[in-house]
Design an enzyme around this catalytic site. Structure first.
Site, PDB file in Angstrom:
ATOM      1  N   HIS A 137       0.961   0.275  -4.999  1.00 40.22           N
ATOM      2  CA  HIS A 137      -0.223   1.099  -4.828  1.00 40.22           C
ATOM      3  C   HIS A 137      -0.134   2.301  -5.751  1.00 40.22           C
ATOM      4  O   HIS A 137       0.867   3.003  -5.775  1.00 40.22           O
ATOM      5  CB  HIS A 137      -0.382   1.552  -3.380  1.00 40.22           C
ATOM      6  CG  HIS A 137      -1.730   2.169  -3.136  1.00 40.22           C
ATOM      7  ND1 HIS A 137      -2.002   3.482  -3.393  1.00 40.22           N
ATOM      8  CD2 HIS A 137      -2.898   1.628  -2.712  1.00 40.22           C
ATOM      9  CE1 HIS A 137      -3.261   3.735  -3.103  1.00 40.22           C
ATOM     10  NE2 HIS A 137      -3.825   2.631  -2.694  1.00 40.22           N
ATOM     11  N   LEU A 193      -5.429  -2.457   5.009  1.00 44.01           N
ATOM     12  CA  LEU A 193      -5.388  -2.075   3.602  1.00 44.01           C
ATOM     13  C   LEU A 193      -4.536  -0.814   3.382  1.00 44.01           C
ATOM     14  O   LEU A 193      -4.778   0.204   3.996  1.00 44.01           O
ATOM     15  CB  LEU A 193      -6.825  -1.800   3.154  1.00 44.01           C
ATOM     16  CG  LEU A 193      -7.027  -1.241   1.752  1.00 44.01           C
ATOM     17  CD1 LEU A 193      -6.708  -2.285   0.706  1.00 44.01           C
ATOM     18  CD2 LEU A 193      -8.454  -0.740   1.598  1.00 44.01           C
ATOM     19  N   ASP A 194      -3.544  -0.886   2.510  1.00 43.07           N
ATOM     20  CA  ASP A 194      -2.724   0.278   2.137  1.00 43.07           C
ATOM     21  C   ASP A 194      -1.926   0.851   3.307  1.00 43.07           C
ATOM     22  O   ASP A 194      -1.442   1.973   3.232  1.00 43.07           O
ATOM     23  CB  ASP A 194      -3.574   1.419   1.541  1.00 43.07           C
ATOM     24  CG  ASP A 194      -4.319   0.985   0.292  1.00 43.07           C
ATOM     25  OD1 ASP A 194      -3.926  -0.033  -0.312  1.00 43.07           O
ATOM     26  OD2 ASP A 194      -5.270   1.676  -0.084  1.00 43.07           O
ATOM     27  N   GLU A 195      -1.817   0.103   4.386  1.00 41.66           N
ATOM     28  CA  GLU A 195      -1.151   0.655   5.558  1.00 41.66           C
ATOM     29  C   GLU A 195       0.155  -0.056   5.872  1.00 41.66           C
ATOM     30  O   GLU A 195       0.779   0.201   6.894  1.00 41.66           O
ATOM     31  CB  GLU A 195      -2.084   0.552   6.783  1.00 41.66           C
ATOM     32  CG  GLU A 195      -3.341   1.379   6.705  1.00 41.66           C
ATOM     33  CD  GLU A 195      -3.074   2.850   6.917  1.00 41.66           C
ATOM     34  OE1 GLU A 195      -2.114   3.178   7.636  1.00 41.66           O
ATOM     35  OE2 GLU A 195      -3.813   3.660   6.351  1.00 41.66           O
TER      36      GLU A 195
END
Lengths: 273, 273, 273, 273
Positions: free
Chosen positions: B181, B216-218
């Site tokens: 990310h 998402l992104d977690e």
């Protein structure tokens, strides 16, 4: 508990067996085996296990003959701090000890100059002025030794003490004397490292906290920290940046030592953090 | 061997006992107990111990019922790498795999664009063009899945793959899909993080390598790296600096995963490096 | 001298011309043009040039109408320091001011708790206890304001002051109030950032020194520093590591501000270091 | 435009005056005066100003006699890259040049071993095998020199070239030859630095990119980068960690050199980044 000994199969199993049978509750375990040197290191934090003496005896019976076993209790250790004229490291130590950030008591500060007496007095810590002028080095160091003894110090901290100490003096504090060296050892050994760093045009400077041994600046390294610099830093500005790294590196090394996280492995350290 | 289970006294003793009796020679041991979650993690590198099945069975009998035991062999794993247009991460992975810096084989590269086909071809790695245009997302992801399956990939690496993947697709690769990310999560979630970073005037930027989960992104963070920046960095220059950190963070996370050093602990990771 | 104005060709030539004709000897020059915003920033250190008023007047005539010109003299500024219960930042500031590492005088420390009174007293600095209990926020902030006014403070430093300040109060100290935020903004805005960081499993933590504006935690960032952490850090240990970064980031931001190295550029800063 | 000369008042005003009168639009200016050496450095990025020759002539007339003036155009420079057996630095350079991350063309790679020929071939870059076996050093270096000449190289990059080069050879590339040294100079000068670092037990390792001068490892430093390590790193693991820092430090130094951001100031560099 800190154990180090010659490596051989089954050590972890044996040591944890002793702890288990003594009803100890292990909080954290760290092991490391140095394959080259054939040496094993283990640190265990545990609660319970009333009879420390019996446990140590049982371990001695099981482990290789060269095993070193240390069973320590958390609790404030006593520090003797030696300084010259610079304030930043000793000020940081005084603050950290006063507020319990380091689990230690400053038993006293010794200096060959009077400059830092007012600072030390603020923290209700004894300040001992012990000049090196007009006395032979041996005599001066005997006086230092006496002061340290009277403090019942567990560790001696050279917090920017700018005089070289003799082998005889050093030999009294094996792995109990910590120095902050104003450079990223082994670069710039010796005096005026920031001037040297300036002249060489380095782009990073650093500081090294290490145990003091008979070889000047050659003792086992505990912590090294660095900071980027550039062409616009004069020797004075390098020195200012250096003070911040020195202070942080020394504080970190003291925390590691006071929490019994540092082993010696020849002239190197093994650190479980 | 990687073991994690509910914590209780004596686990290290029991596990090392099994290894000792099976004549395994332990090279390195790491343990960690998460006191809050009451969970124990242990990683052991060892040689010897012919009968892995028997050892695993014995451990299952001894350990808490919720124990997860993984016995793995070193040796190259197969990677499926998904990319869009940016080259830096996949180029780095291709080089590292080609020279054995990562213990893995790139089984294939899949992209929704043709830009990186020539680069991938240089390394004699199959390139699969799989456009998302003119197909429903579900259908597109089914095609991706088929390609990954055909590669017999152990891990899926999103090396700057710029499309959001659906829950159904993600669910096939639990803890086997790694994403880089382009920000120091949890800051600047979402698109254009370098523009966001520029506008906020941050003085440090970073990148985050993490496992992909349905959120998402977690997902659990494996590696985060940072780099200092200043006002003179335009969004483009932030982005260039960011590419270097992304590349390093992803390479480091792959090394950790491929060396079986990463545990999952809820939505966090435990990493023995 | 600090100048910022709309950008246009020839500004450096014009400004240096004024200095040259006034017989100033320039020691160091820094310029930066923000191409997107079309704004020009210049900082000049010089000696000589007796008539500052005349120089400023001449510059005003030459430069774009929106030019801001600051001519400052080096010399200790006066700080009002607001604290709650945590000692580390204010202790560091007191030490640095006492030894001239920061070119400033602590004019007074204000707190809504009595915990740090003994520490502040050691440095012969007035300590003002100003409780928030039993008074309306507006009234409490009026009292704070009066105390700050009486100190003739040039800057207000929030050194771990744990209460949110109202817009009306903040509006009195535009770009004169500096806060240390216990996180790597914009991540973990709000309370208990170390607990949040622990739960998210981050691998790096940081601190942010910024100017205070009406938007909580949204003011222009001056300094951000970071430190790597891992799974073995409990929230308490994250917090301890965080204290060290907070202290260093705040000290660095104060040095930059006190040396007049910080410009505002919208909600961002331009820093010539 | 890069200018350096003896320092004296009014230089910035004079130089910017020439640019202003030539209708140049300055994008960015950097100046630095080394007070100790009495030398002034200035870098200006500008557009416009058709007649470079006239500008240079006017500047020569105005500036001190010892002024060095360089007017350069952005645009790809030609690199000759010398390697031995290690791939990581040259692979990184090939990738960065291929994708325009470095504004340069690899005109050719020269090696005393054949190991990297397949890698270089992938990028359609000529590979020149030039063995040192069975030839005198002088003769070997004459051959290298001929190859470099034929490439019309602007810069020579020693990307892990493991042979010491003679003074005569070096003298042909003043400030045009860049080396990556596998240590944090000035520590661990000489061979096997990672073995040395291991034995000394350092806690940080680094790499140094520098210009090559007649004094081995003593040339002006362009970039230094570091990475923390600990006791668990074997010499091999130190070396692997070192490769990553080497690669990043060399790439960064090349970017700085190719963007004309590096001045020489005696044996130090002045870098405007």
């Amino acid at each position: 508990m800190l154990v180090d000994c010659s490596d051989r199969p089954g050590l972890v199993h044996q040591i944890t067996g002793v702890l288990f049978r003594a009803n100890c509750n292990v909080l954290m375990n760290h092991e490391y085996a140095d394959a080259e040197a054939g040496r094993f290191f283990m640190r265990t934090e545990f609660v319970g296990g009333a009879n420390a003496g019996a446990m140590e005896k049982e371990l001695k019976g099981l482990l290789p003959i060269d095993a070193r076993i240390r069973l320590t209790q958390p609790g404030p250790r006593r520090l003797a701090v030696l300084v010259s004229k610079e304030h930043h490291c000793v000020a940081d130590i005084l603050i950290r000890c006063a507020f319990g950030e380091l689990d230690a008591t400053v038993a006293g500060v010794i200096s060959n100059h009077r400059d830092l007496e007012p600072l030390v007095a603020k923290f209700d810590v004894p300040f001992h002025y012990c000049t090196h002028e007009g006395v032979l080095r041996e005599e001066h160091e005997r006086r230092l030794q006496k002061l340290i003894e009277a403090m019942k110090a567990d560790y001696v901290v050279l917090a920017k003490y700018m005089r070289i100490l003799g082998k005889e003096f050093v030999s009294h504090y094996p792995h109990r004397m910590i120095n902050i060296h104003h450079s990223f050892l082994p670069a710039f050994v010796g005096a005026r490292p920031y001037q040297q760093a300036f002249e060489r045009g380095v782009k990073v400077i650093g500081a090294t906290a290490h145990f003091v041994t008979e070889q000047l600046d050659e003792g086992p390294i505990i912590v090294q920290q660095v900071i980027p610099v550039d062409h616009s830093h004069s020797p004075q500005e390098l020195s200012r940046a250096g003070r911040d790294v020195e202070q942080m590196a020394l504080a970190r090394s003291l925390r590691l030592v006071l929490e019994d996280r540092v082993f010696l492995n020849g002239n190197r350290t093994v650190i479980f953090d």
